[in-house]
Design an enzyme around this catalytic site. Structure first.
Site, mmCIF file in Angstrom:
data_model
loop_
_atom_site.group_PDB
_atom_site.id
_atom_site.type_symbol
_atom_site.label_atom_id
_atom_site.label_comp_id
_atom_site.label_asym_id
_atom_site.label_seq_id
_atom_site.Cartn_x
_atom_site.Cartn_y
_atom_site.Cartn_z
ATOM 1 N N THR A 51 7.853 -4.333 6.245
ATOM 2 C CA THR A 51 7.182 -4.902 5.076
ATOM 3 C C THR A 51 7.937 -6.169 4.704
ATOM 4 O OG1 THR A 51 8.591 -3.688 3.569
ATOM 5 C CG2 THR A 51 6.554 -2.606 4.232
ATOM 6 N N GLU A 76 1.850 -0.584 5.807
ATOM 7 C CA GLU A 76 2.032 0.870 5.843
ATOM 8 C C GLU A 76 0.782 1.623 6.285
ATOM 9 O OE1 GLU A 76 3.092 -1.189 3.533
ATOM 10 O OE2 GLU A 76 4.890 -0.471 2.493
ATOM 11 N N LYS A 106 0.641 -7.880 -18.776
ATOM 12 C CA LYS A 106 0.422 -6.961 -19.882
ATOM 13 C C LYS A 106 0.559 -7.713 -21.207
ATOM 14 C CE LYS A 106 1.342 -2.301 -21.308
ATOM 15 N NZ LYS A 106 2.229 -1.157 -21.342
ATOM 16 N N TRP A 143 -4.198 -5.018 -20.162
ATOM 17 C CA TRP A 143 -3.861 -5.584 -18.861
ATOM 18 C C TRP A 143 -4.796 -6.734 -18.516
ATOM 19 C CZ3 TRP A 143 0.547 -4.004 -16.814
ATOM 20 C CH2 TRP A 143 1.025 -2.723 -17.127
HETATM 21 P P1 ADP Z 1 3.162 -8.051 1.904
HETATM 22 O O1 ADP Z 1 3.894 -7.282 0.871
HETATM 23 O O2 ADP Z 1 3.956 -8.860 2.820
HETATM 24 O O3 ADP Z 1 2.003 -8.814 1.360
HETATM 25 P P2 ADP Z 1 1.250 -6.450 3.294
HETATM 26 O O4 ADP Z 1 0.641 -7.449 4.170
HETATM 27 O O5 ADP Z 1 1.433 -5.083 3.811
HETATM 28 O O6 ADP Z 1 2.649 -6.911 2.869
HETATM 29 O O7 ADP Z 1 0.446 -6.460 1.928
HETATM 30 C C1 ADP Z 1 -0.294 -5.402 1.441
HETATM 31 C C2 ADP Z 1 -0.815 -5.740 0.076
HETATM 32 O O8 ADP Z 1 -1.612 -6.911 0.107
HETATM 33 C C3 ADP Z 1 -1.710 -4.691 -0.517
HETATM 34 O O9 ADP Z 1 -0.978 -3.637 -1.075
HETATM 35 C C4 ADP Z 1 -2.467 -5.499 -1.570
HETATM 36 O O10 ADP Z 1 -1.715 -5.667 -2.754
HETATM 37 C C5 ADP Z 1 -2.604 -6.851 -0.923
HETATM 38 N N1 ADP Z 1 -3.935 -6.989 -0.329
HETATM 39 C C6 ADP Z 1 -4.294 -6.827 0.952
HETATM 40 N N2 ADP Z 1 -5.592 -7.090 1.122
HETATM 41 C C7 ADP Z 1 -6.105 -7.403 -0.091
HETATM 42 C C8 ADP Z 1 -7.396 -7.787 -0.582
HETATM 43 N N3 ADP Z 1 -8.433 -7.922 0.224
HETATM 44 N N4 ADP Z 1 -7.514 -8.030 -1.914
HETATM 45 C C9 ADP Z 1 -6.470 -7.924 -2.739
HETATM 46 N N5 ADP Z 1 -5.228 -7.601 -2.329
HETATM 47 C C10 ADP Z 1 -5.045 -7.341 -1.037
#
Ligand code: ADP
Length: 538
Positions: free
Chosen positions: A181, A325, A433, A438
Site C-alpha cells: 500500500t 488489499e 467535519k 460531514w
Molecule cells: P492508495 O492508498 O495508494 O491510494 P489504493 O490504490 O489501494 O492505495 O487506494 C484505494 C483507495 O482509493 C480506496 O480505499 C478509495 O479510497 C480510493 N478509491 C479507489 N477507487 C475509487 C473511486 N472510483 N472513487 C473514489 N475513491 C476511490
C-alpha cells in the site's frame, strides 16, 4: 461424499499457457524502453516468460523467493509477470515514484533477493542499492549509457536460454505477487496475492458486467502494473484471449493517443490521466478509431469526465472502485437493466457511483458500532468487503486485518442503494467535519472541476475555532484560464448549502500527486500548513 472431478490448481502459469495455446498470434503492441513500438504475441510472451523463469532458476531463485520488478508497462514486463511466479518466485512490483526511503523499506521488508529494473531507472535503483539488505543480484532490462550498478543484462540472460522449462507446480494457495500500500498513513503494508486469488479475481474481472473482456478486445493498461496488482489487466487479458497494448514509460497525452490508435478497444487509468487526454483531444480535434470503453478508478471520477467520454467521443465509462488489499477491483458501475432504462441524466448519476460487485466479492456497510447500515442510497457507513481476492493479513503482521466474520474495513465511507450500487462518499480521513456535520471532499472537488476553467481541484479540512473543521479548496486552473474566487463560489453555490461551501479558495499552477497519480492530500496539507493554515489535530 467428495466430488470426483480433476484436481487442477488455479496457478497463473495456466493463464499464459491458455493464451499462448488458443490465442497464440494475438498482438501485444509494446512501446519498449528505447521508445520503439514493437509487436509481440502471447506465444512470444510465453516463450520469453519460460526463458526468464529458466534464467532466474539458474541464478539461484528458490520457491517463494521475492523478485523486485521495477518496470514500465511493456511486453518484457509481461514476460516477468509470468516468468517469476512460473519459476516458483513471488513478483514484488515496485513503483519507481515512491520516495527512496519507502523503496528501501519495502524491498528490505519483503526481502527481495533479486531486483529487475528498466534501464532508464538506473538512477532510482543506484540511489537505493547500498541500503538494500537482501538483494543478491541486479538485472537490467535494456541498455544504459551511464551504468551505475553492476547489473546483469536481462536480454543476455534470457536469450541464453532455450525455453525448455516446466513451470513450477504446487499449491494454488502459494504466494504469487506482493504489492505494498502507498503508506499514506504510516509504513507501507505488504499485500501478498496467491495464485488462486489472482486467477479467481481475473475470472471475476473478465465478466460482462466488469471489464467485459473477450478475444475481440485489445486492452491497454495505462495504470502501471506496479499500481495495485496492475488492476488485474495482465491476468485478465490473456485469460480472455484479448490482445494488449503496453504504453511504456511515456504517458503524455500525444503518446497515449498514439498507442490507443493501435487498435485498443478498452483502457484503464486513474482520473488525472483522462483529464489530460481529454484536454489534448479537444485542442487537437482528435477522435478515437477503435476505443469503446474506458475504466476509471483509483479515485473518484468527476462527472464531467464521464460525460465528455460518452457524449463527445461515444466511449462508455466504467467507473470502478478498488484497493491494493482487494486484488484490487471490487466493483464496477456497469448498467443493470433498471439503470439502463433511466433517462440519461439519472443514468449518469448512477455512473458517478462506483457500481456493484461481481461474484467472489461481498460488500456491505457498517456503522461505528459494527452494525449493518441500510442500503437506501442515503445512509452512510464504513464500506466493508470480503472474498477470496480480499486481504486477510498483511505481510509479517501478527494479527488478521479482518473481523471475526472475515470482513475487511476499507477505510472508505459509502452509501449503497437498493440495487447494490455503492457510492463512495469519501475516505474516512478526508471527510471534513464542520459543526458536527460531514462534508465530502469528493463532492466539493467534483463540482469544482465541472467549472469550465478548472483543470483539477482538491478540498481539505483546516482547523476552525467555532466549527472544528472547515473546507478549503485548492484549484489548478486550465492553461490560460483565470477563474475568480467569486465565480467559483457562485458555481458551487448552485450545488451546495452555504455552510458546505469552502471558506477559502486558493489558486495554484499544479496540485501535488501521489506516486500512483492521485491527489496527494498529505502534501497539500503540509503546503497549507506552511502558508499559515492550522490543520485539524489528528
Ligand atoms: P492508495 O492508498 O495508494 O491510494 P489504493 O490504490 O489501494 O492505495 O487506494 C484505494 C483507495 O482509493 C480506496 O480505499 C478509495 O479510497 C480510493 N478509491 C479507489 N477507487 C475509487 C473511486 N472510483 N472513487 C473514489 N475513491 C476511490
Amino acid at each position: 461424499m467428495l466430488g470426483q472431478m480433476q484436481d487442477w490448481p488455479l496457478r497463473v502459469s495456466r493463464i499464459i499457457d491458455h493464451a499462448a495455446r488458443y490465442h497464440a498470434g494475438r498482438a501485444i503492441v509494446s512501446r519498449d524502453g528505447d521508445g520503439v513500438v514493437r509487436r509481440a504475441t502471447w506465444a512470444g510472451v510465453r516463450d520469453g516468460a519460460l526463458k526468464a523463469a529458466q534464467a532466474l532458476t539458474r541464478l539461484g531463485l528458490r520457491r517463494g523467493d521475492r523478485v523486485g520488478v521495477m518496470a514500465w508497462n511493456t511486453a518484457r514486463h509481461l514476460e516477468l509477470w509470468y516468468g517469476v511466479p512460473g519459476a516458483g518466485g513471488v513478483t514484488h512490483s515496485l513503483n519507481p515514484r515512491l520516495f527512496a526511503d519507502q523503496l528501501v523499506y519495502i524491498v528490505n521488508h519483503a526481502e527481495d533477493r533479486f531486483l529487475v529494473y528498466d534501464a532508464d531507472l538506473e538512477g532510482v535503483v543506484a540511489a537505493i542499492a547500498p541500503r538494500l539488505e537482501t538483494v543478491e543480484a541486479f538485472v537490467r532490462i535494456g541498455e544504459t549509457d551511464a551504468p551505475r550498478i553492476d547489473a546483469l543484462s536481462y536480454d543476455a540472460l534470457r536469450d541464453a536460454e532455450d525455453a525448455d522449462f516446466a513451470w513450477v507446480e504446487g499449491d494454488e494457495g502459494e504466494a504469487c505477487g506482493v504489492c505494498y500500500t502507498s503508506g499514506t498513513t504510516g509504513d507501507p503494508k505488504g499485500v501478498v496475492y496467491s495464485h488462486r486469488s489472482n486467477v479467481l479475481h481475473a475470472m471475476a474481472m473478465i465478466q460482462p458486467d466488469m471489464l467485459g473482456l473477450s478475444s475481440r478486445d485489445v486492452l491497454m493498461p495505462v495504470v502501471p502494473l506496479f499500481h495495485a496488482n496492475g488492476w488485474s489487466t495482465a491476468f485478465s487479458a490473456p485469460m480472455a484471449g484479448a490482445g494488449m497494448a503496453m504504453p511504456g514509460r511515456n504517458l503524455t497525452p500525444p503518446a497515449l493517443f498514439e498507442m490507443l490508435e493501435q487498435g485498443v478497444t478498452i483502457t484503464a487509468a486513474v482520473p488525472a490521466v483522462w483529464l489530460g487526454l481529454l484536454d489534448h483531444l479537444r485542442r487537437e480535434g482528435l477522435r478515437f478509431s477503435t476505443l469503446n470503453r474506458v475504466v476509471i478508478g483509483g479515485s473518484a471520477c468527476p462527472r464531467a469526465v464521464i460525460e465528455a467520454f460518452q457524449r463527445d467521443y461515444g466511449v462508455t465509462v466504467l467507473h470502478a472502485w478498488g484497493m491494493t488489499e482487494t486484488s484490487p477491483l471490487g466493483s464496477f458501475a456497469s448498467l443493470k437493466p433498471e439503470v439502463a432504462a433511466l433517462p440519461p441524466e439519472a443514468r449518469l448519476d448512477v455512473q458517478c457511483k462506483v457500481g456493484h460487485p461481481p461474484f467472489t466479492v461481498d460488500l456491505d456497510l457498517r456503522d461505528d458500532f459494527g452494525e449493518p447500515v441500510a442500503w437506501n442510497g442515503e445512509s452512510r457507513g464504513r464500506l466493508v468487503i470480503r472474498g477470496p481476492g480480499v486481504l486477510k493479513r498483511y505481510l509479517k503482521a501478527e494479527r488478521d486485518a479482518t473481523d471475526g466474520a472475515g470482513w475487511f474495513d476499507t477505510g472508505d465511507v459509502a452509501t449503497m442503494d437498493a440495487l447494490g450500487y455503492v457510492r463512495i462518499v469519501d475516505r474516512t480521513k478526508d471527510l471534513i467535519k464542520s459543526g458536527g456535520e460531514w462534508i465530502s471532499s469528493i463532492d466539493l472537488e467534483n463540482v469544482a472541476v465541472a467549472h469550465p476553467d478548472v483543470a483539477e481541484a482538491a478540498a481539505v479540512a483546516v482547523a476552525h475555532a467555532q466549527w472544528g473543521e472547515r473546507p478549503v479548496l485548492v484549484v489548478a486552473p486550465k492553461p490560460g484560464a483565470a477563474p475568480t474566487r467569486a465565480a467559483l463560489l457562485a458555481h458551487m453555490g448552485r450545488h451546495f448549502a452555504p455552510w458546505q461551501l469552502p471558506d477559502d479558495v486558493l489558486f495554484v499552477e499544479n496540485l501535488p500527486h501521489t506516486a500512483t497519480g492521485k491527489l496527494s492530500k498529505l502534501t497539500l496539507r503540509r503546503q497549507l500548513e506552511a502558508q499559515g493554515y492550522r490543520l485539524p489535530s489528528a
